[in-house]
Design a protein around this motif. Structure first.
Motif, mmCIF file in Angstrom:
data_model
loop_
_atom_site.group_PDB
_atom_site.id
_atom_site.type_symbol
_atom_site.label_atom_id
_atom_site.label_comp_id
_atom_site.label_asym_id
_atom_site.label_seq_id
_atom_site.Cartn_x
_atom_site.Cartn_y
_atom_site.Cartn_z
ATOM 1 N N TYR A 5 -6.438 -1.667 11.197
ATOM 2 C CA TYR A 5 -6.356 -2.723 10.177
ATOM 3 C C TYR A 5 -4.921 -3.262 10.099
ATOM 4 C CZ TYR A 5 -6.593 -5.080 5.667
ATOM 5 O OH TYR A 5 -6.529 -6.012 4.668
ATOM 6 N N ASP A 6 -4.795 -4.550 9.946
ATOM 7 C CA ASP A 6 -3.478 -5.204 9.940
ATOM 8 C C ASP A 6 -2.957 -5.310 8.505
ATOM 9 O OD1 ASP A 6 -1.238 -6.703 10.263
ATOM 10 O OD2 ASP A 6 -2.239 -8.505 10.995
ATOM 11 N N ASP A 7 -1.883 -4.574 8.198
ATOM 12 C CA ASP A 7 -1.293 -4.634 6.853
ATOM 13 C C ASP A 7 0.089 -5.277 6.874
ATOM 14 O OD1 ASP A 7 0.330 -2.695 7.953
ATOM 15 O OD2 ASP A 7 -0.314 -1.074 6.637
ATOM 16 N N GLU A 8 0.331 -6.134 7.859
ATOM 17 C CA GLU A 8 1.656 -6.735 7.991
ATOM 18 C C GLU A 8 2.068 -7.513 6.745
ATOM 19 O OE1 GLU A 8 4.149 -9.335 11.280
ATOM 20 O OE2 GLU A 8 2.036 -9.774 10.966
ATOM 21 N N ALA A 9 1.112 -8.135 6.054
ATOM 22 C CA ALA A 9 1.436 -8.942 4.885
ATOM 23 C C ALA A 9 1.610 -8.103 3.616
ATOM 24 C CB ALA A 9 0.357 -9.997 4.661
ATOM 25 N N TRP A 10 1.383 -6.828 3.731
ATOM 26 C CA TRP A 10 1.507 -5.951 2.571
ATOM 27 C C TRP A 10 2.981 -5.650 2.280
ATOM 28 C CZ3 TRP A 10 -2.825 -1.876 1.599
ATOM 29 C CH2 TRP A 10 -4.074 -2.447 1.824
ATOM 30 N N THR A 11 3.225 -5.067 1.101
ATOM 31 C CA THR A 11 4.583 -4.774 0.644
ATOM 32 C C THR A 11 4.895 -3.296 0.829
ATOM 33 O OG1 THR A 11 4.409 -6.521 -1.035
ATOM 34 C CG2 THR A 11 6.148 -4.874 -1.338
ATOM 35 N N THR A 12 6.037 -2.995 1.408
ATOM 36 C CA THR A 12 6.469 -1.606 1.536
ATOM 37 C C THR A 12 7.091 -1.140 0.225
ATOM 38 O OG1 THR A 12 6.868 -1.859 3.904
ATOM 39 C CG2 THR A 12 7.941 0.001 2.806
ATOM 40 N N VAL A 13 6.597 -0.005 -0.284
ATOM 41 C CA VAL A 13 7.072 0.514 -1.574
ATOM 42 C C VAL A 13 7.387 2.005 -1.427
ATOM 43 C CG1 VAL A 13 5.736 -1.177 -2.870
ATOM 44 C CG2 VAL A 13 4.732 1.062 -2.388
ATOM 45 N N PRO A 14 8.192 2.564 -2.356
ATOM 46 C CA PRO A 14 8.560 3.986 -2.269
ATOM 47 C C PRO A 14 7.355 4.903 -2.421
ATOM 48 C CG PRO A 14 10.013 2.802 -3.764
ATOM 49 C CD PRO A 14 8.871 1.889 -3.460
ATOM 50 N N ARG A 15 7.558 6.146 -2.047
ATOM 51 C CA ARG A 15 6.454 7.105 -2.056
ATOM 52 C C ARG A 15 6.018 7.473 -3.465
ATOM 53 N NH1 ARG A 15 8.612 13.196 -1.008
ATOM 54 N NH2 ARG A 15 10.626 13.061 -2.037
ATOM 55 N N ARG A 16 6.920 7.357 -4.440
ATOM 56 C CA ARG A 16 6.578 7.680 -5.825
ATOM 57 C C ARG A 16 6.984 6.535 -6.729
ATOM 58 N NH1 ARG A 16 9.779 13.362 -6.487
ATOM 59 N NH2 ARG A 16 8.635 14.684 -5.027
ATOM 60 N N SER A 17 6.052 6.016 -7.481
ATOM 61 C CA SER A 17 6.324 5.041 -8.541
ATOM 62 C C SER A 17 4.984 4.462 -8.952
ATOM 63 C CB SER A 17 7.270 3.920 -8.092
ATOM 64 O OG SER A 17 6.610 3.002 -7.241
ATOM 65 N N THR A 18 4.990 3.714 -10.016
ATOM 66 C CA THR A 18 3.801 2.965 -10.379
ATOM 67 C C THR A 18 3.700 1.734 -9.478
ATOM 68 O OG1 THR A 18 5.010 1.648 -12.003
ATOM 69 C CG2 THR A 18 4.026 3.718 -12.769
ATOM 70 N N VAL A 19 2.594 1.027 -9.603
ATOM 71 C CA VAL A 19 2.429 -0.209 -8.821
ATOM 72 C C VAL A 19 3.570 -1.172 -9.135
ATOM 73 C CG1 VAL A 19 0.988 -2.257 -8.518
ATOM 74 C CG2 VAL A 19 -0.067 0.006 -8.558
ATOM 75 N N LEU A 20 3.830 -1.389 -10.419
ATOM 76 C CA LEU A 20 4.900 -2.302 -10.795
ATOM 77 C C LEU A 20 6.252 -1.783 -10.322
ATOM 78 C CD1 LEU A 20 5.883 -4.846 -12.136
ATOM 79 C CD2 LEU A 20 5.790 -3.680 -14.353
ATOM 80 N N GLY A 21 6.454 -0.483 -10.390
ATOM 81 C CA GLY A 21 7.697 0.088 -9.895
ATOM 82 C C GLY A 21 7.893 -0.178 -8.417
ATOM 83 N N GLY A 22 6.802 -0.115 -7.651
ATOM 84 C CA GLY A 22 6.894 -0.426 -6.238
ATOM 85 C C GLY A 22 7.264 -1.873 -5.994
ATOM 86 N N LEU A 23 6.686 -2.777 -6.777
ATOM 87 C CA LEU A 23 6.985 -4.198 -6.625
ATOM 88 C C LEU A 23 8.425 -4.498 -7.029
ATOM 89 C CD1 LEU A 23 3.642 -5.661 -8.031
ATOM 90 C CD2 LEU A 23 4.312 -5.425 -5.629
ATOM 91 N N VAL A 24 8.911 -3.818 -8.052
ATOM 92 C CA VAL A 24 10.311 -3.992 -8.455
ATOM 93 C C VAL A 24 11.235 -3.508 -7.339
ATOM 94 C CG1 VAL A 24 12.087 -3.221 -10.071
ATOM 95 C CG2 VAL A 24 9.841 -3.893 -10.931
#
Length: 845
Positions: A62-81
């Motif tokens: 599956y192609d997730d190139e358009a997805w956002t890389t986020v840290p291993r621990r945080s909430t969804v919003l924390g990852g986006l921040v």
């Protein structure tokens, strides 16, 4: 034919959605038996942007190139921040106005590809050490491993045996929207503005574990220490051994704690057995809270083997100590550690609003705990990561975790049978996880209420299954439970401004018994910190309009405006004339009341009748930049409230009592003496006395000044004449008077006020300053060369002239008052990297 086949293959491939993986796997599953690997980060995407299900998203191709890389621990919003989606999220009302909460009313996908090798005879497990907020579907290589009926609640741990492919694998986790009143989540209650995603997300590590035919779980060491001699200890070492095969197996478990051991255990097919052994330790290295002794740790290591081949390994640290909890003669909760009385001098802990993993910040915050002189932190429903407890173990900081109030955790009438199962699993997970940490003192089964009998039994049975041996407490208020009985706590509050003399009274909230949470509310940061998160208009309202709703206070109408704090400030010190004037006066307000709270509990901890056995200041820190409930603000710049608390918590300390004007020397020894000097504001010495000290206790009495505002300086000296402790008070012949009859659970109104307006007419003292600075330390000597008092002088260290202040920094003292001709030296230590290459520069204001 080859060309035709290739053409057909290309046509078929073009019809399969997202068949090319752009992001290559950057980590691998464990390559040897007994190893554990944690997912290092994630790719994140809203389900509204993903038109396919988990059977497709979790395929390796599956192609997730358009997805956002986020840290291993945080909430969804924390990852986006973290990914830069919402810059300056804590500035002004950005979190409310620039983040669309509607984006988090749908599930979000976490995805990661990884490599795996083929290891004959091994098994791989997907381990969730804690739950996912609030629930999730788990997909691997196109197959659902578990759904939200299994993966539910913030805390329950799970192990799923998973078949990995040799080569690239893909894991996808579908996290559902969160509602803290419908699910067992982490809620920030009225401590801050609520995060728009309601804390949904993968907030603890997700791991891959490789074992052989058997695996080890829940390794633990139960310690029994001889008290009061502390000369021997018995260690009971236990772990569960699970057999993943269809045949009975004999397992050899080898290990070491204080020395080597081995035990054999027969484990039935697809079953679990407990292995247990004992060790006896002569002259054990005993763990103490940092102010009482050292923090030695032992290491438990276990290895399970079948047929001579290692199948699994595990290891963890533990400490040897003894905790006793009891109700004293006055019915108050009291503790002993290793046979010695332990007065809880604590504060409430708050994690990051987005549950981000910032270990340096946590180390800095715990360093502030020790610098302040606190010995305990209470964790209300925010049970934190494993590293937090490891730091507390090493630093000697005592912890009191427990469940939170007000959300579903406390709305027991809404619980279904499935909810009871989640609550039990949560308690089992935390019971196994916490009990080896010597820093853990107890666990609260309830917060603002005690759990009803059915809920209490669920928790008690769950903790018993983990061999939990520490105190279990029913609540932080005066509520009794059916099995545990009285809480021994006298009630929560106040939570908003009270004058310093309040804590010396014998009413609820005063310094006696055990106080589970209380504090004086508003805590105004220094000016630079305020300007970093508030607009000019918000700052204007802060000092001009006490009834204006402030976003950086609570969402709760009880705590969303400064109200009586502002009115008390204006009445006691004079109406603010500018933002700078307001901030200066707020530092005075925060300093005096925080000092009084801790000094009152310190003094009353010595009295034989109705003593103070514990106090939890509300709160230590904040989840985001805020104007209330903290001892240090989000910028970690220590302000007036910090140094007032730090002064009141000094172990060897001279202090004034607001109720009877006595002077006390705490922690003092024979041969010391106390000098008490009362000054009028014009510099006239009203009285001056020096009395010897014969151990801790009351040593003198302050002669009241003649003016409406006067100053008191207390000096504690050792036998050689060296100043051991120094304390300065500003007092008034006009007392603060509160109206208990009109009080509420959160607020205590005043009917008359102390008069400190005379301080505003003090001439500015002229100081000479000399300093020695380096990359990690500043020593600043202040001398008052004028004929006036240099009142409440603040020293700070900056990144070059006019640059931002260095924080965190550990100061020996600050906001000091110097009499004419007097010299005081204060020092600061800080991390060199905080300078960013700039030259450290001292500023005095």
């Amino acid at each position: 034919m080859r060309r035709l086949a290739l053409a057909l293959l290309l046509i078929v491939a073009s019809c399969v959605p997202a068949t090319v993986t752009r992001a290559q796997p950057d980590f691998a599953a464990p390559t040897a038996t007994g190893e554990v690997t944690s997912f290092p980060d994630w790719r994140l995407r809203s389900s509204s942007d993903v038109p396919v299900g988990g059977d497709v998203v979790s395929r390796p191709e599956y192609d997730d190139e358009a997805w956002t890389t986020v840290p291993r621990r945080s909430t969804v919003l924390g990852g986006l921040v973290a990914a830069g989606r919402y810059p300056d999220i804590h500035y002004s009302t950005n979190m409310r106005d620039k983040v669309n909460a509607g984006h988090f009313t749908v599930p979000w996908w976490y995805r990661k590809t990884f490599l795996s090798n083929s290891l004959a005879g091994s098994r791989t497990f997907l381990r969730l050490p804690g739950g996912i907020i609030p629930s999730a579907e788990i997909w691997l290589n196109g197959v659902m491993i578990a759904g939200p009926d299994v993966v539910a609640g913030a805390y329950p741990a799970h192990d799923f045996e998973v078949p990995l492919r040799a080569g690239v694998n893909a894991l996808a986790i579908k996290v559902f929207p969160a509602d803290s009143y419908e699910q067992f989540t982490l809620d920030f209650l009225d401590w801050s503005q609520p995060p728009p995603d309601n804390s949904m997300g993968v907030w603890r590590d997700v791991q891959l574990v490789r074992t052989g035919p058997v695996s080890l779980h829940n390794a633990r060491v139960l310690t029994s220490l001889a008290v009061p001699s502390l000369d021997t200890a018995e260690l009971t070492i236990k772990a569960e051994v699970t057999n993943h095969t269809s045949s009975d197996v004999e397992v050899l478990v080898r290990g070491s704690a204080d020395g080597p051991f081995e035990e054999k255990v027969k484990v039935p097919a697809m079953g679990t057995a407990t292995v247990e052994t004992k060790q006896y330790v002569e002259r054990p290295r005993v763990w103490w809270p940092y102010a009482m002794g050292d923090q030695p740790l032992y290491r438990l290591e276990l290895e399970a083997s079948v047929g001579g081949r290692t199948s699994d390994r595990t290891a963890k640290d533990f400490g040897i100590r003894h905790v006793r909890s009891f109700l004293n003669a006055d019915g108050a909760q009291a503790f002993e550690i290793n046979g010695r009385p332990f007065q809880v001098r604590g504060a409430g802990w708050v994690p990051d609003l987005f549950l981000r993993d910032n270990r340096q910040r946590v180390r800095d915050e715990l360093s502030y705990v020790r610098d302040l002189g606190l010995n305990t932190l209470r964790l209300e429903g925010k049970e934190e990561h494993e590293e937090f407890y490891e730091l507390a173990d090493r630093m000697g900081i005592v912890l009191m975790p427990g469940w939170e109030c007000c959300s579903k955790w406390q709305h027991y009438e809404k619980w279904s049978q499935a909810d009871f199962a989640v609550a039990r699993a949560s308690a089992v997970t935390e019971g196994f996880r916490l009990q080896n940490h010597p820093s853990v003192l107890s666990f609260y089964l309830g917060s603002d209420t005690a759990p009803p009998p059915e809920v209490e039994k669920t928790y008690l049975d769950a903790f018993a299954s983990t061999d939990w041996s520490l105190p279990l407490l029913p609540s932080i208020g005066p509520w009794a439970s059916e099995t545990l009985g009285p809480s021994g706590h006298k009630g929560a509050g106040p939570y908003w401004w009270v004058p310093p003399n309040f804590f010396y009274g014998e009413v609820a909230g005063g310094a006696f018994g055990f106080e589970g949470e209380n504090g004086p509310g508003a805590a105004i940061p220094e000016l630079a910190a305020l300007k970093s998160f508030m607009t000019d208009s918000e700052l204007e309202a802060l000092w001009r309009d006490p009834d204006s709703v402030q976003y950086h206070l609570s969402w709760s109408t009880w705590f969303n405006h400064l109200g009586d704090f502002w009115h008390s400030l204006a009445t006691r010190y004079g109406a603010p004339t500018s933002l700078e004037d307001f901030v200066r006066k707020a530092q005075l307000m925060n300093y005096e009341v925080n000092r009084a709270q801790f000094e009152a509990h310190g003094r009353n901890g010595l009295r034989p009748v109705n003593p103070s056995t514990g106090d939890i200041y509300w709160l230590l820190n904040n989840a985001q930049p805020e104007l209330y409930w903290h001892l240090f603000d989000y910028s970690m710049t220590p302000s007036g409230g910090y140094f007032g608390a730090r002064k009141g918590l000094r172990p060897t300390h001279v202090q004034y009592s607001y109720d009877d004007n006595t002077v006390w020397a705490l922690g003092a020894v024979d041969g010391m003496n106390v000098q008490t000097t009362v000054f009028e504001l014009d510099g006239t010495v009203r009285s001056d006395s020096t009395v010897p000290v014969s151990g801790p206790g009351a040593v003198d009495k302050v002669t009241l000044g003649a003016s409406r505002t006067y100053l008191v300086r207390l000096l504690l000296r050792d036998a050689s004449g060296n100043v051991v402790d120094r304390n300065v008070y500003w007092l008034s012949s006009s007392p603060d008077v509160t109206d208990l009859g009109s009080s509420t659970w959160y607020h205590l109104p005043q009917t008359s006020y102390a008069d400190f307006t005379g301080l505003m007419s003090l001439p500015r003292g002229k100081l000479s300053v000399s300093s020695t600075v380096s990359g990690t330390r500043a020593d600043v000597t202040l001398t008052n060369d004028s004929s006036s008092v240099a009142f409440f002088t603040r020293v700070s260290i900056h990144k070059g002239p006019g640059g931002p202040e260095i924080a965190p920094a550990l100061w020996t003292d600050n906001y000091v008052t110097l009499w004419p001709g007097e010299t005081v030296t204060v020092s600061a230590s800080y991390r060199e990297e905080l300078l960013g290459g700039a030259t450290p520069t001292v500023e005095v204001g």
